[in-house]
Write an enzyme that holds these catalytic residues in place. Sequence first.
Site, PDB file in Angstrom:
ATOM      1  CG  ASP A   1      13.047 -48.380  12.753  1.00 45.69           C
ATOM      2  OD1 ASP A   1      12.258 -47.604  12.166  1.00 45.69           O
ATOM      3  OD2 ASP A   1      12.667 -49.468  13.242  1.00 45.69           O
TER       4      ASP A   1
ATOM      5  CD  GLU B   1       7.612 -49.965  10.208  1.00 50.71           C
ATOM      6  OE1 GLU B   1       6.593 -50.388   9.651  1.00 50.71           O
ATOM      7  OE2 GLU B   1       8.741 -50.500  10.083  1.00 50.71           O
TER       8      GLU B   1
END
Length: 368
Positions: A78, A139
Site C-alpha cells: 500500500d 502498513e
Amino acid sequence: MVEDGRVVRIFENLVKIYSPSYKERFVAGYIKGYVEALGFLAYEDEAGKALGGDAGNVLVTIPGTADGPCILFAAHMDTVEPSGGIEPVIEDGVIKSKGDTILGADDKAGVAAMLELISVLEGKLLRHGPVHLAFTIAEEVGLEGAKHLDLSDVNVDYAYVLDSNGPVGTVVVGAPYQDSFEVEYTGRAAHAGVAPELGINAIVAASKAICCMNIGRIDEDTTSNVGTIEGGRAGNIVPAKVNLLAEARSIDPAKLEKQAHHMIECFKKGADETGAEVNIKRTRPYDGYLHSENDPVVKKVVDTMTKLGLTPRLIKSGGGSDTNVFNAKGISTVNLGMGAEDVHTDDEYVPVQELANMAQLLVELVKI
C-alpha cells in the site's frame, strides 16, 4: 543475475498501479501473476477480509537449493495518497513522479527488489537456503497487514524489511514503542452571548491540557504530538464536546511510560480546571525494538553490504514499520534503506542505481 533494466521496469509497472491502504487488489494481482509466471506459488492470506480490505498479504516461498539459513524479506504493497495516476519519469538517473502525486517508492522500491530477487532465483544457478517473501497490506494505516500475518510455521534465521528511506546501506537497528491517545472532553453547551456562565467550554479544557504538555522532541529517544482536535458546532455556542488524538513514542519503554503518564496528567488537569469531564483511551499500536551491532541479523547484512562496496550506516528511527511487528512476533528483524528520499511527498524520488543496489543486496544475502 540482477538486471538493472528489468528491476526498473518492474518498479515502473508497480507505481502505476493504484494501491492505497485497503485497496491493494491490483498490485497483489500483479505480484501473484509475476511470481506464478516464474513457476513459484504465491499464497494470499485472509488479512484483507479481517481488515475490510480487498486483498490479503501475499506470501511466496522459494525452496532452498542447498543447506543454508532461512531468510525472510518483506515490503508493503500500500501507499499513501495522492497516488492516483502516478506517471514515473527518469531524469538524470533518477525516477520521480511527473505529476502532483507521490512516486510510491515507499514501498514499491522494496517490492520491486523482491520480485527481481525471485527473477534471479528462478534460474536455479545460485546455492541458497529457503527464502520467504511477504508482501503486506495496510502498513501505512498502523502496520495492520503484518499484525495479521501468520508466520508461526516459518523458522526464520534472518529477516529484513525493505522499508526505510535513505540510501541502500542504511540499517535501522532501533525503532520506537508507540502509545496513542483518544481523548474526549465533555462540557456543557450554552448560548455564548446570553448565558456563557452556564456553559463549560470543552475546547478550553482541551486547550489547558495542551498548554501544560511537553510536545515535540522530548529527548533523543522520545517524541510526542497532538495531531487532531475537533469540536464545537457554531461560534455562538459554548462547545460541549471536543475530541483529540495524540501520541507518544520512545525507543526506551521507561521513557515512554514517563511521557505517557505526563500527558495523561495534563489531560486530567484540563478537565479539573474547567469542570469538564474527560475520557482517555490509551492504546499501544506497536512495540519498539533495538538491536546491537553484534546481533547476527545486523552482522550478516553489514558484512554483505561491505562485500558489495556499500557503506553500512546503522541508525535509530522515530517511525514504525512492519519491522516492529516482526520483532514483536519473536523474529529478529531490521529495516533496510531502499534508496528512496522525500517519501510521502510530491518530491519523492529514487535513483535507478539504488534500485539495482537493493536487488543486488538481496541476492548476496541469500547466496551461500
